[in-house]
Motif scaffolding. Structure first.
Motif, short mmCIF file in Angstrom:
data_model
loop_
_atom_site.label_atom_id
_atom_site.label_comp_id
_atom_site.label_asym_id
_atom_site.label_seq_id
_atom_site.Cartn_x
_atom_site.Cartn_y
_atom_site.Cartn_z
N GLY A 64 0.76 -1.30 0.06
CA GLY A 64 0.09 -0.06 0.09
C GLY A 64 0.81 1.26 -0.03
O GLY A 64 0.26 2.39 0.00
N ALA A 65 1.90 1.33 0.13
CA ALA A 65 3.12 2.25 0.21
C ALA A 65 3.42 2.94 -1.08
O ALA A 65 3.45 2.28 -2.03
CB ALA A 65 4.20 2.05 1.01
N GLU A 66 3.29 4.23 -1.09
CA GLU A 66 4.12 4.69 -2.20
C GLU A 66 5.63 4.43 -2.64
O GLU A 66 6.25 4.21 -1.49
CB GLU A 66 4.12 6.15 -2.26
CG GLU A 66 4.41 7.11 -3.47
CD GLU A 66 4.58 8.66 -3.29
OE1 GLU A 66 4.70 9.43 -4.19
OE2 GLU A 66 4.30 8.97 -2.07
N PHE A 81 12.83 2.58 -15.30
CA PHE A 81 12.31 2.33 -13.94
C PHE A 81 10.76 2.76 -13.84
O PHE A 81 10.03 2.16 -13.12
CB PHE A 81 13.20 3.00 -12.72
CG PHE A 81 14.40 2.21 -12.58
CD1 PHE A 81 14.37 0.87 -11.94
CD2 PHE A 81 15.42 2.53 -13.43
CE1 PHE A 81 15.57 0.25 -11.62
CE2 PHE A 81 16.97 1.85 -13.30
CZ PHE A 81 16.76 0.61 -12.39
N ALA A 82 10.47 4.02 -14.46
CA ALA A 82 9.14 4.42 -14.40
C ALA A 82 8.17 3.28 -14.93
O ALA A 82 6.80 3.26 -14.65
CB ALA A 82 9.06 5.82 -15.34
N ALA A 83 8.72 2.40 -16.01
CA ALA A 83 7.98 1.72 -16.71
C ALA A 83 7.62 0.31 -15.81
O ALA A 83 6.78 -0.42 -16.12
CB ALA A 83 8.49 1.00 -18.02
N ARG A 89 6.87 6.63 -8.57
CA ARG A 89 7.63 7.65 -9.17
C ARG A 89 9.20 7.56 -9.18
O ARG A 89 9.73 6.54 -8.65
CB ARG A 89 7.81 9.02 -8.22
CG ARG A 89 6.03 9.60 -7.91
CD ARG A 89 6.11 10.77 -6.86
NE ARG A 89 6.92 11.86 -7.68
CZ ARG A 89 7.61 12.83 -7.04
NH1 ARG A 89 7.68 12.56 -5.75
NH2 ARG A 89 8.30 13.51 -7.85
N VAL A 90 9.83 8.18 -10.11
CA VAL A 90 11.21 8.31 -10.19
C VAL A 90 11.77 9.75 -9.90
O VAL A 90 11.06 10.57 -10.71
CB VAL A 90 11.40 7.87 -11.96
CG1 VAL A 90 12.99 7.87 -11.80
CG2 VAL A 90 11.21 6.21 -11.76
N TRP A 102 10.31 16.12 -3.30
CA TRP A 102 9.50 15.10 -2.59
C TRP A 102 7.92 15.67 -2.23
O TRP A 102 7.21 14.71 -2.02
CB TRP A 102 10.34 14.74 -1.32
CG TRP A 102 11.57 14.02 -1.58
CD1 TRP A 102 12.84 14.75 -1.53
CD2 TRP A 102 11.74 12.83 -1.97
NE1 TRP A 102 13.57 13.69 -1.87
CE2 TRP A 102 13.13 12.59 -2.21
CE3 TRP A 102 11.19 11.67 -2.17
CZ2 TRP A 102 13.82 11.37 -2.67
CZ3 TRP A 102 11.60 10.61 -2.79
CH2 TRP A 102 12.98 10.41 -2.98
N ALA A 103 8.08 16.91 -2.67
CA ALA A 103 6.63 17.48 -2.13
C ALA A 103 6.06 17.44 -3.61
O ALA A 103 4.77 17.63 -3.60
CB ALA A 103 6.73 19.00 -1.89
N ALA A 104 6.77 17.15 -4.59
CA ALA A 104 5.79 17.24 -6.13
C ALA A 104 5.03 15.83 -6.41
O ALA A 104 5.36 14.89 -5.55
CB ALA A 104 7.09 17.42 -7.04
N SER A 105 4.50 15.78 -7.38
CA SER A 105 3.96 14.82 -7.68
C SER A 105 4.01 14.04 -9.09
O SER A 105 3.39 13.01 -9.46
CB SER A 105 2.27 14.89 -7.56
OG SER A 105 2.02 15.93 -8.25
N GLU A 106 4.84 14.76 -10.09
CA GLU A 106 5.10 14.24 -11.35
C GLU A 106 5.57 12.90 -11.48
O GLU A 106 6.27 12.53 -10.51
CB GLU A 106 5.89 15.15 -12.07
CG GLU A 106 7.30 15.33 -11.86
CD GLU A 106 7.45 16.39 -10.78
OE1 GLU A 106 8.74 17.27 -10.75
OE2 GLU A 106 6.79 16.40 -9.80
N PRO A 107 5.36 11.88 -12.20
CA PRO A 107 5.92 10.30 -12.23
C PRO A 107 7.20 10.44 -12.39
O PRO A 107 8.03 9.47 -11.69
CB PRO A 107 4.86 9.86 -13.40
CG PRO A 107 3.93 10.80 -13.65
CD PRO A 107 4.31 12.24 -13.18
N VAL A 108 7.89 11.28 -13.08
CA VAL A 108 9.49 11.35 -13.18
C VAL A 108 9.92 12.78 -13.26
O VAL A 108 9.67 13.63 -13.78
CB VAL A 108 9.62 10.80 -14.72
CG1 VAL A 108 11.18 10.68 -14.90
CG2 VAL A 108 9.25 9.42 -14.95
#
Length: 415
Positions: A64-66, A81-83, A89-90, A102-108
Motif C-alpha cells: 500500500g505504500a508509495e 524504472f518508471a515503466a 515515481r522516479v 519530494w513534495a511534487a507529484s510528477e511521475p518522473v
C-alpha cells in the motif's frame, strides 16, 4: 525483525557510502509519509539488476505504500524504472536532496546534469539508522574512466564549502556520533572547484582543529594518485584519522590501466602503499579491483592477482567487468563473461585468504571497537569486524582484547 510500520517511510540504500549518507537526508525529507524509497546503484549491470529485485521485494512487503526510485540507476534510466508496474515515481540524483522534489507529484523528475552546478548537498544532522555519521563533502566526477557510468548518474564534480562541512561534523558529533566518515564520488578531488582550490588534506586538518571532540575520522575510497603530502601526513601521523585506507586501484597491469583511462600505473600504487605502511604499519589497505576488463589476457590478470600481495590488500571489493551502455569499454573487445567471473572468483579467494591471515595476526592485540547494533558486534579502527562477548550499548567505543578468529571475524572480550 518486524516489518516497518506502514505509517513510516522506509529508505532502502544500495551501493556506496555516499548513498547511505544521502539516504539519511531523504529519510528526513519524507517525514512520516507512507512511502518506500529505493536509493539505487548503477556501478555494474548486476547492481542495476539488484535494484530491480529490491523494488519488487519492497512492493511485496509494502503493497500500500508509495514506491519511489532514486539514485544512480534512476538517473541513468528513468523511463526504464518508471515503466516497472511496482514503481509510482522516479526522482533523479540531481533532485533527490531537494525538499520540493519530494513534495511534487510528477511521475518522473530527473534534471539534466549539464544544468546542475550546485554545491555538494549537506546531510541531515541525525543518523538514526547508523552508529557512524556519513558526511558528504563531494559529489560527481570529472574523470572519464572508460568502464564507468557513474558520471552519468552523479554529474560534474562539486564540493561542499569547508565551513559548512565543519559545521555538519560538529553537529553530528554533538548528536553523539563518535565516528565520522567523509564520503564523495571522487573524494580526493575535493576542493578543486572551490575558490583557492583547498585540498582534501586541508579539509581534514580544518575538521580536526575545529571539532576537537571528534574521536574517529574515516575516509571513504581514495584515488591513490591524488594523495598529496598533506593528506599522506594525516593518514600516517594523525591518531584520529583511522588506519584504514581504501584505494580505487581497479587493475594491476599497466596496459589495462591505460585502457581504463586511469591516471596511475602499477608502480605508483605499490609505491604509495609502501609509503603508507612504512610510516604507519598498522594501516589496513582496501582496494576496488575489476576482473575481466576488455582485452585482459591471462598474464594481465596475473598482474592484478599479484597486486593483492604487492599492495598488502586485506579489504578487497572485487567485481567481474560489466559493460555499461554508452561507455568506451563497452565497445572494446570483450572477455568471455564466464572467464571474467572465474577470474573474479580467483581474486576473491585470494583476497579472503589474505583477510583471514590478517585477522589472525590481530589475535592477542587490544582494539578500540565502535559498537554497532544490536550491541554484540562492531568494527575496530582498521575496520576489522569484531564479535563481542557481551551486549553493549551501540555507539560506544569499547576497549577489546582479541582472543580468536571465528567465521571470518575477530572475537573479543570487552574490558
Amino acid at each position: 525483525m518486524p516489518p516497518p510500520s506502514s505509517a513510516l517511510p522506509e529508505v532502502i540504500s544500495l551501493g556506496c557510502r555516499l548513498n547511505i549518507a544521502e539516504s539519511e537526508t531523504i529519510r528526513t525529507l519524507l517525514g512520516r509519509r507512507d512511502a518506500v524509497v529505493v536509493n539505487s546503484c548503477a556501478v555494474t549491470n548486476e547492481a542495476v539488476a539488484g535494484t530491480r529485485r529490491a523494488i519488487r521485494r519492497a512492493r511485496r512487503e509494502r503493497p500500500g505504500a508509495e514506491l519511489i526510485v532514486t539514485g544512480c540507476a534512476a538517473q541513468i534510466d528513468p523511463q526504464g524504472f518508471a515503466a516497472m508496474p511496482e514503481v509510482d515515481r522516479v526522482v533523479g540524483n540531481a533532485d533527490k536532496l531537494l525538499p520540493e522534489a519530494w513534495a511534487a507529484s510528477e511521475p518522473v523528475r530527473v534534471s539534466d546534469w549539464d544544468a546542475v552546478r550546485r554545491d555538494a548537498p549537506h546531510l541531515a544532522p541525525a543518523f538514526a539508522a547508523h552508529v557512524r555519521a556519513f558526511v558528504e563533502v563531494q559529489n560527481g566526477c570529472d574523470h572519464r574512466c572508460t568502464f564507468c557510468a557513474i558520471p552519468f548518474g552523479r554529474g560534474p564534480a562539486r564540493s561542499a564549502p569547508a565551513g559548512a562541512v565543519v559545521t555538519r561534523v560538529a553537529e553530528v558529533v554533538a548528536a553523539g556520533h563518535r565516528e565520522v566518515v567523509l564520503t564523495g564520488v571522487d573524494l580526493t578531488s575535493y576542493g578543486q572547484d572551490l575558490p583557492g582550490r583547498p585540498s582534501l588534506g586541508k579539509l581534514v586538518e580544518r575538521i580536526l582543529t575545529h571539532v576537537p571532540a571528534l574521536e574517529r575520522l574515516r575516509l571513504s575510497s581514495l584515488d591513490s594518485i591524488e594523495i598529496d603530502d598533506r593528506l599522506m601526513a594525516l593518514l600516517t601521523g594523525e591518531p584520529r584519522v583511522l588506519p584504514h585506507v581504501h584505494l580505487s586501484l581497479q587493475a594491476g597491469n599497466d596496459l589495462i590501466l591505460k585502457r581504463m583511462k586511469r591516471r596511475h600505473l602499477r608502480a605508483d600504487a605499490v609505491a604509495m602503499v609502501a609509503r603508507l605502511k612504512a610510516a604507519r604499519p598498522e594501516i589496513a589497505i582496501g582496494a576496488d579491483l575489476i576482473a575481466g576488463f576488455p582485452t585482459e589476457d591471462d598474464a594481465m590478470f596475473a598482474d592484478t592477482l599479484a597486486l593483492l600481495d604487492d599492495c598488502d590488500i586485506v579489504h578487497a571489493h572485487i567485481f567481474p567487468f560489466s559493460p555499461r551502455a554508452g561507455t568506451p569499454a563497452a565497445r572494446m573487445p570483450q572477455v568471455n563473461p564466464a572467464v571474467a567471473r572465474e577470474r573474479a572468483a580467483r581474486l576473491r579467494a585470494r583476497a579472503a585468504e589474505r583477510h583471514t591471515a590478517w585477522l589472525h595476526r590481530l589475535v592477542g592485540t587490544r582494539q578500540r571497537v565502535l559498537v554497532e547494533r544490536p550491541g554484540d558486534r562492531g568494527h575496530a579502527e582498521a575496520f576489522a569486524e569484531v564479535g563481542l562477548d557481551r551486549t553493549m550499548q551501540a555507539g560506544t567505543i569499547a576497549d577489546v582484547a582479541i582472543i580468536a578468529v571465528e567465521q571470518d571475524r575477530l572475537v573479543g572480550v570487552a574490558a
